[in-house]
Design a protein around this motif. Structure first.
Motif, PDB file in Angstrom:
ATOM      1  N   SER A   1      38.944  32.349  41.619  1.00 59.12           N
ATOM      2  CA  SER A   1      38.956  32.950  40.173  1.00 59.12           C
ATOM      3  C   SER A   1      40.094  32.537  39.398  1.00 59.12           C
ATOM      4  O   SER A   1      40.473  32.570  38.267  1.00 59.12           O
TER       5      SER A   1
ATOM      6  N   SER B   1      39.229  30.245  36.739  1.00 57.28           N
ATOM      7  CA  SER B   1      38.093  30.652  35.998  1.00 57.28           C
ATOM      8  C   SER B   1      38.365  30.090  34.419  1.00 57.28           C
ATOM      9  O   SER B   1      37.384  29.738  33.942  1.00 57.28           O
TER      10      SER B   1
ATOM     11  N   ARG C   1      44.038  40.901  47.653  1.00 57.03           N
ATOM     12  CA  ARG C   1      42.680  40.300  47.462  1.00 57.03           C
ATOM     13  C   ARG C   1      42.043  39.980  48.885  1.00 57.03           C
ATOM     14  O   ARG C   1      42.409  40.245  49.842  1.00 57.03           O
TER      15      ARG C   1
ATOM     16  N   SER D   1      41.076  39.087  38.214  1.00 59.36           N
ATOM     17  CA  SER D   1      40.900  39.793  36.816  1.00 59.36           C
ATOM     18  C   SER D   1      40.430  41.569  37.230  1.00 59.36           C
ATOM     19  O   SER D   1      41.182  42.252  36.891  1.00 59.36           O
TER      20      SER D   1
ATOM     21  N   SER E   1      32.876  38.125  34.245  1.00 57.17           N
ATOM     22  CA  SER E   1      33.934  37.248  33.996  1.00 57.17           C
ATOM     23  C   SER E   1      34.145  36.245  35.071  1.00 57.17           C
ATOM     24  O   SER E   1      34.963  35.357  35.134  1.00 57.17           O
ATOM     25  N   SER E   2      32.844  36.162  36.093  1.00 57.18           N
ATOM     26  CA  SER E   2      32.953  35.180  37.148  1.00 57.18           C
ATOM     27  C   SER E   2      31.902  34.250  37.342  1.00 57.18           C
ATOM     28  O   SER E   2      32.026  33.234  38.153  1.00 57.18           O
TER      29      SER E   2
ATOM     30  N   ASN F   1      46.053  35.580  35.330  1.00 60.03           N
ATOM     31  CA  ASN F   1      45.608  37.098  35.474  1.00 60.03           C
ATOM     32  C   ASN F   1      46.362  38.239  34.999  1.00 60.03           C
ATOM     33  O   ASN F   1      45.950  39.235  35.190  1.00 60.03           O
TER      34      ASN F   1
ATOM     35  N   ASN G   1      30.411  29.926  39.648  1.00 63.61           N
ATOM     36  CA  ASN G   1      30.196  31.318  40.322  1.00 63.61           C
ATOM     37  C   ASN G   1      31.755  31.053  41.052  1.00 63.61           C
ATOM     38  O   ASN G   1      31.837  30.673  42.046  1.00 63.61           O
ATOM     39  N   VAL G   2      32.590  31.989  40.553  1.00 62.89           N
ATOM     40  CA  VAL G   2      33.877  32.125  41.144  1.00 62.89           C
ATOM     41  C   VAL G   2      34.133  33.305  41.581  1.00 62.89           C
ATOM     42  O   VAL G   2      35.334  33.803  41.779  1.00 62.89           O
ATOM     43  N   ASN G   3      33.077  34.025  41.900  1.00 62.01           N
ATOM     44  CA  ASN G   3      33.121  35.413  42.411  1.00 62.01           C
ATOM     45  C   ASN G   3      33.061  35.174  43.798  1.00 62.01           C
ATOM     46  O   ASN G   3      33.653  36.356  44.557  1.00 62.01           O
TER      47      ASN G   3
ATOM     48  N   SER H   1      38.093  39.490  42.883  1.00 62.64           N
ATOM     49  CA  SER H   1      38.488  38.629  41.916  1.00 62.64           C
ATOM     50  C   SER H   1      39.973  38.826  41.327  1.00 62.64           C
ATOM     51  O   SER H   1      40.294  40.085  41.414  1.00 62.64           O
TER      52      SER H   1
END
Length: 367
Positions: free
Chosen positions: A40, A43, A199, A245, A66-67, A265, A90-92, A243
């Motif tokens: 992300s 993103s 994370r 965010s 948002s992902s 972010n 898809n960056v989740n 993510s």
């Protein structure tokens, strides 16, 4: 990847794309879909460039938070051969999970998109290198895009940690691996505890940060439910948020929290901290004095090692043409300027660096 190999791959993609300029009245344009997974941290770039990709044509965009997003439309330069073109993003799921799925061609739990395809990705956008996370990259092509800077951010709404402006390497490791240490340990003005928000292990942000600060241990990370400021220790099998965010929102909600995010972010009510006495800035990344950053690359399978174009998970001719065109938009010098609000000070062009490093989080050396 060697520059010569990048040029060869680009040449093939551009040849395929250029063929679209020659009308073929006997051919019918075929649909092309490119499933993109990754971290992300980029993103905003992916979604902005996806929109720009269809300029001159038409497209529809569908978002899931948002992902995850899907863009379907026509690209003027490619439409005589490939139409419609679908970019599923898809960056989740995280860059590391994406690299694993790409190389093994085994569908993971997060390998889904808004087209509902349970398929491995075609392209992975990652700020960590496969070898850094135990992924076999021998069959991958890597196209360099830019540098992603990372920062520790703190909640800036409360005075409990108002004195915390910098983290040393040892403080950063302690922050990630300990619980309930007072703000005074980190230079704060209050004895109240500081909570780390991190994370999960599939995030390139987590991997690169840990390499830089020399943290090889597990993390003790917190989250909060909804808008509550109450911190909750994450006791799951893979603790940490999915993510950047979401992480930033948790830091902003928990009164005395510190977390790690990509620069893009940073949000209201959070403030970046210096690391080892050096604050983040584009110039400090360029000159090598600020070490929290990673090289972003686009990865896809090398058709010469997987049985040819379109085989073994390698991009088809149409997919490679789309990837080549998309890559050109991302690496465009006008896009990669500080005057661009999307790229701006959130990322750094590779060509601007006066330094280099050979491994994620490794020694920084002059060019």
């Amino acid at each position: 990847m060697k520059t010569s190999n990048i040029k060869k791959s680009l040449a093939l993609g551009l040849t395929l794309a250029g063929a679209a300029y020659t009308p073929n009245l006997h051919a019918t344009a075929v649909p092309v879909e490119v499933f993109i997974e990754g971290g992300s941290a980029s993103s905003s770039v992916l979604f902005d460039r996806a929109t720009n990709f269809f300029n001159g044509g038409s497209f529809t965009a569908t978002y899931s938070g948002s992902s995850i997003a899907k863009f379907v439309g026509t690209n003027t330069a490619l439409s005589s051969l490939y139409e419609p073109i679908t970019l599923d993003i898809n960056v989740n799921n995280g860059a590391i999970a994406g690299l694993s799925a790409l190389t093994t061609q085994v569908v993971g739990a997060g390998d889904t998109n808004l087209s509902n395809n349970g398929l491995p990705p075609v392209l992975v956008d990652s700020a960590t290198q496969p070898k850094s996370v135990g992924v076999d990259g021998s069959k991958l092509i890597a196209w360099p895009t830019y540098v992603v800077p990372l920062v520790f951010i703190k909640n800036s709404k409360s005075g409990i940690d108002s004195g915390i402006t910098n983290l040393t390497q040892r403080q950063a490791v302690t922050l990630e691996t300990s619980t309930n240490l007072p703000a005074t340990y980190y230079g704060g003005t209050n004895a109240g505890p500081v909570y780390f928000v991190g994370r999960n292990s599939q995030a390139a942000v987590r991997t690169i940060t840990d390499f830089v600060i020399y943290n090889a241990g597990s993390i003790q990370t917190y989250y909060t439910n909804g808008s509550s400021s109450v911190p909750v220790l994450d006791t799951s099998a893979d603790p940490g948020l999915t993510s950047g965010s979401t992480l930033a929102k948790n830091v902003a909600a928990i009164t005395n929290a510190i977390g790690t995010v990509a620069v893009q972010n940073i949000i209201a009510n959070t403030t970046p901290l210096a690391y080892e006495g050096v604050s983040y800035s584009v110039s400090n990344v360029i000159n090598g004095s600020y070490p929290l950053w990673g090289y972003e690359n686009y990865y896809f399978l090398d058709s010469t090692k997987t049985g040819g174009i379109g085989n073994g998970g390698a991009p088809s001719a149409g997919q490679l043409a789309v990837i080549t065109a998309f890559y050109g938009l991302v690496t465009n010098a006008t896009f990669q300027s500080q005057s661009n609000p999307v790229f701006g000070t959130n990322f750094v062009p590779n060509a601007s660096l006066q330094v280099t490093r050979t491994v994620d989080g490794g020694q920084i050396s002059p060019q």
